[in-house]
Design an enzyme around this catalytic site. Structure first.
Site, mmCIF file in Angstrom:
data_model
loop_
_atom_site.group_PDB
_atom_site.id
_atom_site.type_symbol
_atom_site.label_atom_id
_atom_site.label_comp_id
_atom_site.label_asym_id
_atom_site.label_seq_id
_atom_site.Cartn_x
_atom_site.Cartn_y
_atom_site.Cartn_z
ATOM 1 N N HIS A 464 0.838 -1.208 0.000
ATOM 2 C CA HIS A 464 0.000 0.000 0.000
ATOM 3 C C HIS A 464 0.870 1.253 0.000
ATOM 4 O O HIS A 464 0.689 2.153 -0.841
ATOM 5 C CB HIS A 464 -0.909 -0.029 1.232
ATOM 6 C CG HIS A 464 -1.793 1.173 1.372
ATOM 7 N ND1 HIS A 464 -3.133 1.156 1.062
ATOM 8 C CD2 HIS A 464 -1.531 2.451 1.793
ATOM 9 C CE1 HIS A 464 -3.654 2.366 1.273
ATOM 10 N NE2 HIS A 464 -2.702 3.161 1.728
ATOM 11 N N GLU A 465 1.806 1.316 0.928
ATOM 12 C CA GLU A 465 2.640 2.520 1.028
ATOM 13 C C GLU A 465 3.527 2.684 -0.199
ATOM 14 O O GLU A 465 3.822 3.805 -0.623
ATOM 15 C CB GLU A 465 3.480 2.491 2.306
ATOM 16 C CG GLU A 465 2.655 2.489 3.594
ATOM 17 C CD GLU A 465 1.637 3.618 3.670
ATOM 18 O OE1 GLU A 465 1.867 4.691 3.072
ATOM 19 O OE2 GLU A 465 0.589 3.432 4.327
ATOM 20 N N HIS A 468 1.687 4.583 -2.904
ATOM 21 C CA HIS A 468 1.844 6.034 -2.744
ATOM 22 C C HIS A 468 3.214 6.478 -3.244
ATOM 23 O O HIS A 468 3.344 7.485 -3.946
ATOM 24 C CB HIS A 468 1.715 6.416 -1.271
ATOM 25 C CG HIS A 468 0.325 6.390 -0.735
ATOM 26 N ND1 HIS A 468 -0.721 7.039 -1.354
ATOM 27 C CD2 HIS A 468 -0.200 5.816 0.390
ATOM 28 C CE1 HIS A 468 -1.826 6.866 -0.637
ATOM 29 N NE2 HIS A 468 -1.530 6.125 0.418
ATOM 30 N N HIS A 471 3.611 6.702 -6.989
ATOM 31 C CA HIS A 471 2.918 7.872 -7.533
ATOM 32 C C HIS A 471 3.870 9.077 -7.553
ATOM 33 O O HIS A 471 3.783 9.929 -8.440
ATOM 34 C CB HIS A 471 1.697 8.158 -6.659
ATOM 35 C CG HIS A 471 0.575 8.833 -7.368
ATOM 36 N ND1 HIS A 471 -0.631 9.123 -6.768
ATOM 37 C CD2 HIS A 471 0.456 9.302 -8.634
ATOM 38 C CE1 HIS A 471 -1.434 9.719 -7.625
ATOM 39 N NE2 HIS A 471 -0.786 9.852 -8.767
#
Length: 676
Positions: A464-465, A468, A471
């Site tokens: 998940h991290e 980010h 991105h």
């Protein structure tokens, strides 16, 4: 090279040299330089990008980078000296940005750029910067005057101060509590690795026995596995009363919550909005608080029948198999783990032995390399703690980005998991400045010379991290203000939740597992059991997210709660509507809900579920074309990750998927499609 490491912008930060005493001198230099640049542009007659925006980029980025380093260090290696330096300078940094965002002179310059004949020729990313700046000036109070303007600035300063205080209270409360257990029989059921970690923690304090804390790697195993019901209740009570009136009064967040809500409401009204939620939604995809509340309630309605079934199973199994007739909040995780073991014949502890951290990191990097055409290698560089590692991303030999990874929990480090920006991508005169990110988690540290072991949930958190981080790291945007940080907040979770899906794909999982003792990969039979259990209690998990989201949106769209008791009443009403687990009256979850009181998620917590609809639908294209299909990966990179905020998130999604997002993929992933 500057003698003050915070003023050295030539390369990666000199973390090993940064000291609390560097903070004030650095800001003594950077704040006046930034203000001088702002004044020069604001009082000038510039009409173009080159005359208005470019002169601000360098001084503003230097200030942002230096202050960002201080904030980062305060979150990961907090000390009394560093905290004091941070808090001493927070008011003047806040004042600078408040004044910058409300600078009517600068606002006029940006309006001139937008009206200039040359505006049409600007690139999409530069137009985005100008459009967002105009919007943010309005939201920053640039059109306010006199007493209203002064009051707006005072509110901004106070909110920065008390949000930081909320976070400090929670960190201090978490760090302050511990319990030494000297009789190992009290910890019956606790996995060996959790026992070893507790013994090591006690040893570090010079004591014999087992030290339990409220940090997640210690807290969760007690709640899931410890057979001592009384001990579970003790630890649960300590955890859910952190930073409340039921614990240390010096760390009570009660008054701070009420003041934060009142000030946010007042600030919104100064700008002409009915409440904070309306103000918060201006730069988001959602159109209104009513739309969000209907979305949240609709998702809750779909999930609640499944959640009620989940809870009924817990009560039945607790009574029949474990002799627990009156299931309490501190029993739920324990019974759930026993039920999962009975139903699917595996436990988290068994799975954990296969997810050694080095192998998981290798598997994660293989996914990133395959899908997004990057090469990743660990490199040397200054770090803030011996746990931290630094990696370089490259493509065809050309450096793309760097990422710092800080995976383990420790005292002085904020709880949870998060990604943050260290340096942005920018085209400088002589070269391209590449982006740098931090990925911070709170996993259990290695014990006894063995590698750290991650639960499957930990693995999902890591992916998940990294979503980010990707991105930020894979952006092709060269202008600060148009990068991923400017993407609509309710779309910002799209890449992170998208990456979570790979943790359930056999082709990926097989390659990132190796048993800590035997070195064998995860057996397919065990993976199939995990897959069968994937939606175990998915209904309960969904309604819990909806509980948080509805609580957040109600708090920020209704008259601000006038007391901590009024805040409690809101969450009680929300639970009565959507929840299936009613916690005990002493539960003070809201006092530690830092996402909305000290983070960026106020009137925005719904965005996790909003973005999850998009992420599940985006991943469905990989399900159709092949999980590790490089062509689909490149398309996601180019249409979603690389473009930042240069176009609305909805357009980026359509460019990738070929249509608007549909909820069916998410409901299918959760096994809840029939109820839809």
């Amino acid at each position: 090279m500057s003698t003050n490491p915070l003023l050295d912008f030539s390369d990666l930060p000199r973390f090993a040299e940064i000291r609390p005493e560097h903070v004030t001198p650095a800001l003594d230099a950077l704040l006046p330089a930034a203000q001088a640049a702002v004044d020069a542009v604001a009082t000038g007659s510039g009409r173009t990008w080159a005359e208005v925006v470019e002169p601000l980029n360098e001084p503003l980025e230097r200030l942002s980078r230096a202050w960002g380093l201080v904030g980062h260090l305060q979150a990961v290696v907090d000390t009394p000296e560093l905290r004091a330096a941070y808090n001493d300078n927070l008011p003047r940094v806040t004042e600078f940005y408040t004044n910058l965002n409300a600078d009517l002179r600068l606002f006029e310059r940006y309006k001139v750029i937008a009206a200039d004949a040359g505006y049409a020729a600007l690139s999409a990313e530069r137009k985005t910067v100008v459009e967002h700046a105009l919007r943010d000036f309005r939201l920053g109070g640039a059109e306010l005057a006199g007493e209203k303007r002064e009051r707006f600035a005072a509110i901004a300063a106070r909110l920065a101060e008390i949000s930081q205080k909320f976070s400090e209270h929670l960190l201090d409360a978490t760090n302050a509590w511990s319990l030494l257990i000297t009789d190992a029989t009290e910890l019956r059921g606790l996995p060996q690795d959790a026992l070893d970690a507790a013994a090591e923690a006690a040893k570090e304090d010079g004591k014999t026995g087992y030290k339990l804390t409220l940090h997640i790697p210690s807290y969760l195993p007690v709640m899931q596995y410890c057979e001592n019901r009384s001990l579970r209740e003790t630890v649960y009570r300590a955890y859910v009363t952190r930073a409340s009136e039921l614990a240390d009064p010096a760390q009570d967040n009660s008054a701070l919550m009420v003041e934060i809500l009142a000030l946010r409401d007042e600030q919104a009204k100064l700008l002409g909005y009915p409440h904070h939620a309306a103000l918060s939604l201006v730069p988001k995809m959602a159109q209104s608080a009513e739309q969000v509340i209907e979305f949240v309630r609709d998702m809750a309605r779909r999930a609640k029948p499944y959640a009620e079934k989940d809870m009924a199973e817990i009560r039945d199994f607790g009574r029949a198999a474990l002799g627990i007739a009156d299931v309490q909040a501190w029993d739920v995780a324990f019974i759930s783990e026993k039920l999962r073991l009975a139903r699917y014949s595996y436990s988290d502890t068994e799975v954990k032995q296969y997810f050694t951290e080095p192998q998981v990191m290798d598997g994660l990097f293989k996914v990133i390399s395959t899908l997004f055409d990057v090469q990743i290698e660990q490199v040397d560089g200054p770090v803030w703690h011996s746990d931290v590692r630094l990696y370089r991303f490259a493509r065809k030999g050309e450096p793309l980005a760097h990422v710092y990874v800080d995976n383990y929990a420790r005292n002085g480090k904020r709880g949870g998991a998060w990604m943050d920006v260290c340096r942005v991508r920018r085209q400088l005169a002589a070269q391209l400045q590449t982006p740098v990110a931090y990925v911070n988690c709170n996993f259990a540290s290695p014990v006894g010379g063995k590698p750290a072991l991650l639960t499957h949930d930990d693995v999902i958190t890591l992916f998940h991290e990294y979503g980010h981080a990707l991105h930020h790291l894979l952006t092709q945007v060269n202008e600060p203000g148009a990068d991923m940080r400017a993407v609509e907040w309710d779309a910002i979770e799209l890449p992170s939740q998208f990456m979570e899906n790979f943790c359930w794909e056999w082709d990926v999982v097989r390659g990132m597992t190796r048993h800590v003792d035997s070195g064998e990969p995860l057996p397919r039979e065990l993976f199939d059991k995990m897959l069968a259990a994937k939606n175990f209690q998915a209904g309960m998990q969904s309604v819990r997210q909806m509980e948080f989201a509805l609580f957040d949106m109600r708090l920020h769209s209704e008259a601000p709660a006038a007391s901590a008791a009024a805040v409690q009443q809101v969450i009680d009403e929300v639970r009565a509507e959507v929840a299936v687990v009613t916690p005990p009256a002493f539960n003070r979850f809201q006092h530690s809900f830092s996402h909305i009181f000290a983070g960026g998620y106020s009137a925005g917590y719904y965005s996790y579920k909003w973005a999850e609809v998009m992420s599940a639908d985006a991943f469905s294209l990989f399900e159709e074309t092949g999980t590790l299909n490089p062509d689909t990966g490149r398309k996601f990179r180019d249409e979603v990750l690389a473009v930042g905020a240069t176009r609305p998130a909805a357009e980026s999604f359509r460019a990738f998927r070929g249509r608007d997002p549909q909820p069916d993929a998410l409901l299918r992933h959760y096994g809840m499609l029939e109820a839809a």
